[in-house]
Scaffold this motif. Structure first.
Motif, mmCIF file in Angstrom:
data_model
loop_
_atom_site.group_PDB
_atom_site.id
_atom_site.type_symbol
_atom_site.label_atom_id
_atom_site.label_comp_id
_atom_site.label_asym_id
_atom_site.label_seq_id
_atom_site.Cartn_x
_atom_site.Cartn_y
_atom_site.Cartn_z
ATOM 1 N N SER A 14 94.814 75.153 15.437
ATOM 2 C CA SER A 14 95.388 76.494 15.496
ATOM 3 C C SER A 14 95.899 76.897 16.880
ATOM 4 C CB SER A 14 94.374 77.531 15.015
ATOM 5 O OG SER A 14 93.263 77.576 15.875
ATOM 6 N N LYS A 15 95.578 76.107 17.885
ATOM 7 C CA LYS A 15 96.108 76.362 19.233
ATOM 8 C C LYS A 15 96.538 75.021 19.814
ATOM 9 C CE LYS A 15 93.500 80.522 20.246
ATOM 10 N NZ LYS A 15 92.636 81.226 21.177
ATOM 11 N N PRO A 16 97.584 75.010 20.631
ATOM 12 C CA PRO A 16 98.070 73.737 21.174
ATOM 13 C C PRO A 16 96.986 72.985 21.948
ATOM 14 C CG PRO A 16 99.627 75.497 21.644
ATOM 15 C CD PRO A 16 98.384 76.148 21.084
ATOM 16 N N PRO A 17 96.880 71.677 21.720
ATOM 17 C CA PRO A 17 95.900 70.868 22.462
ATOM 18 C C PRO A 17 96.216 70.868 23.955
ATOM 19 C CG PRO A 17 96.722 69.683 20.551
ATOM 20 C CD PRO A 17 97.579 70.897 20.711
ATOM 21 N N ARG A 18 95.144 70.751 24.746
ATOM 22 C CA ARG A 18 95.286 70.741 26.205
ATOM 23 C C ARG A 18 94.510 69.549 26.748
ATOM 24 N NH1 ARG A 18 92.609 73.709 30.463
ATOM 25 N NH2 ARG A 18 91.168 74.390 28.866
ATOM 26 N N LEU A 19 95.204 68.682 27.475
ATOM 27 C CA LEU A 19 94.593 67.493 28.057
ATOM 28 C C LEU A 19 94.264 67.767 29.516
ATOM 29 C CD1 LEU A 19 93.867 64.474 27.548
ATOM 30 C CD2 LEU A 19 96.141 63.923 28.435
ATOM 31 N N THR A 20 92.999 67.531 29.896
ATOM 32 C CA THR A 20 92.570 67.687 31.277
ATOM 33 C C THR A 20 91.836 66.428 31.706
ATOM 34 O OG1 THR A 20 90.469 68.716 30.634
ATOM 35 C CG2 THR A 20 92.326 70.205 31.073
ATOM 36 N N LEU A 29 90.466 66.150 25.778
ATOM 37 C CA LEU A 29 91.465 66.858 24.993
ATOM 38 C C LEU A 29 90.752 67.978 24.260
ATOM 39 C CD1 LEU A 29 94.391 66.982 23.957
ATOM 40 C CD2 LEU A 29 93.658 65.527 22.052
ATOM 41 N N ARG A 30 91.213 69.214 24.474
ATOM 42 C CA ARG A 30 90.591 70.384 23.853
ATOM 43 C C ARG A 30 91.594 71.055 22.931
ATOM 44 N NH1 ARG A 30 88.396 69.892 28.883
ATOM 45 N NH2 ARG A 30 86.181 70.367 29.085
ATOM 46 N N PHE A 31 91.107 71.430 21.739
ATOM 47 C CA PHE A 31 91.931 72.197 20.817
ATOM 48 C C PHE A 31 91.020 73.028 19.925
ATOM 49 C CE2 PHE A 31 91.151 68.141 18.757
ATOM 50 C CZ PHE A 31 90.846 68.480 17.451
ATOM 51 N N VAL A 55 86.398 69.071 21.323
ATOM 52 C CA VAL A 55 86.659 68.275 22.517
ATOM 53 C C VAL A 55 86.639 66.801 22.137
ATOM 54 C CG1 VAL A 55 85.866 67.645 24.833
ATOM 55 C CG2 VAL A 55 85.606 69.997 24.035
ATOM 56 N N VAL A 56 87.702 66.092 22.523
ATOM 57 C CA VAL A 56 87.788 64.642 22.368
ATOM 58 C C VAL A 56 87.763 64.072 23.774
ATOM 59 C CG1 VAL A 56 89.140 62.721 21.453
ATOM 60 C CG2 VAL A 56 89.238 64.963 20.328
ATOM 61 N N THR A 57 86.892 63.103 24.032
ATOM 62 C CA THR A 57 86.690 62.595 25.390
ATOM 63 C C THR A 57 87.050 61.116 25.490
ATOM 64 O OG1 THR A 57 84.942 64.206 25.758
ATOM 65 C CG2 THR A 57 84.935 62.305 27.203
ATOM 66 N N GLY A 58 87.529 60.717 26.668
ATOM 67 C CA GLY A 58 87.803 59.315 26.947
ATOM 68 C C GLY A 58 89.192 58.886 26.524
ATOM 69 N N GLU A 59 89.337 57.594 26.210
ATOM 70 C CA GLU A 59 90.636 57.035 25.830
ATOM 71 C C GLU A 59 91.191 57.694 24.576
ATOM 72 O OE1 GLU A 59 92.715 54.958 27.483
ATOM 73 O OE2 GLU A 59 91.259 55.286 29.088
ATOM 74 N N ALA A 60 90.311 58.104 23.672
ATOM 75 C CA ALA A 60 90.759 58.758 22.434
ATOM 76 C C ALA A 60 91.508 60.049 22.748
ATOM 77 C CB ALA A 60 89.572 59.029 21.520
ATOM 78 N N ALA A 61 91.136 60.726 23.829
ATOM 79 C CA ALA A 61 91.811 61.971 24.208
ATOM 80 C C ALA A 61 93.290 61.711 24.473
ATOM 81 C CB ALA A 61 91.139 62.579 25.442
ATOM 82 N N GLN A 63 95.067 59.159 23.394
ATOM 83 C CA GLN A 63 95.704 58.683 22.168
ATOM 84 C C GLN A 63 96.089 59.832 21.243
ATOM 85 O OE1 GLN A 63 92.789 55.986 20.619
ATOM 86 N NE2 GLN A 63 93.207 54.420 22.147
ATOM 87 N N TRP A 64 95.222 60.848 21.154
ATOM 88 C CA TRP A 64 95.459 61.958 20.232
ATOM 89 C C TRP A 64 96.373 63.037 20.802
ATOM 90 C CZ3 TRP A 64 94.775 62.246 15.185
ATOM 91 C CH2 TRP A 64 93.926 61.316 14.578
#
Length: 102
Positions: A14-20, A29-31, A55-61, A63-64
């Motif tokens: 529902s909100k744009p993902p943000r990669l930090t 990656l947070r969304f 929150v998606v962490t590591g290499e998967a962040a 990729q997604w």
């Protein structure tokens, strides 16, 4: 005995993902995921609405990052953790171990 902490939740971004990147160089990656459904409780129908930070962490962040946009339907599997925002207000976060587009 280890206590269980597992959650599977389907919904849409529902909100744009943000990669930090953390100071340690780890990608995050947070969304926000919105879930809506009708559940049965004690013989009654109940509308359910959940909005949770994922929150998606590591290499998967990484990729997604290019796979997720507002409206993407997902099933997220992971565990819950508590964080505090800048104002000290606690909230639950779903740390994703697996994402599946639905």
């Amino acid at each position: 005995m280890e206590l269980s902490n597992q959650l599977v939740l389907g919904g849409s971004v529902s909100k744009p993902p943000r990669l930090t990147t953390s100071p340690a160089g780890i990608s995050h990656l947070r969304f926000v995921l919105d879930h809506q459904s009708e559940q049965q409780e004690a013989g009654y129908s109940r509308r359910s609405f959940v909005r949770i930070l994922v929150v998606v962490t590591g290499e998967a962040a990484k990729q997604w990052m290019n796979e997720l946009t507002v409206g993407t339907q997902l099933q997220v599997s992971g565990f819950l953790n508590r964080i505090e925002d800048k104002n000290g207000v606690g909230k639950l976060v779903l740390h994703a171990r697996q994402l599946v587009k639905i």
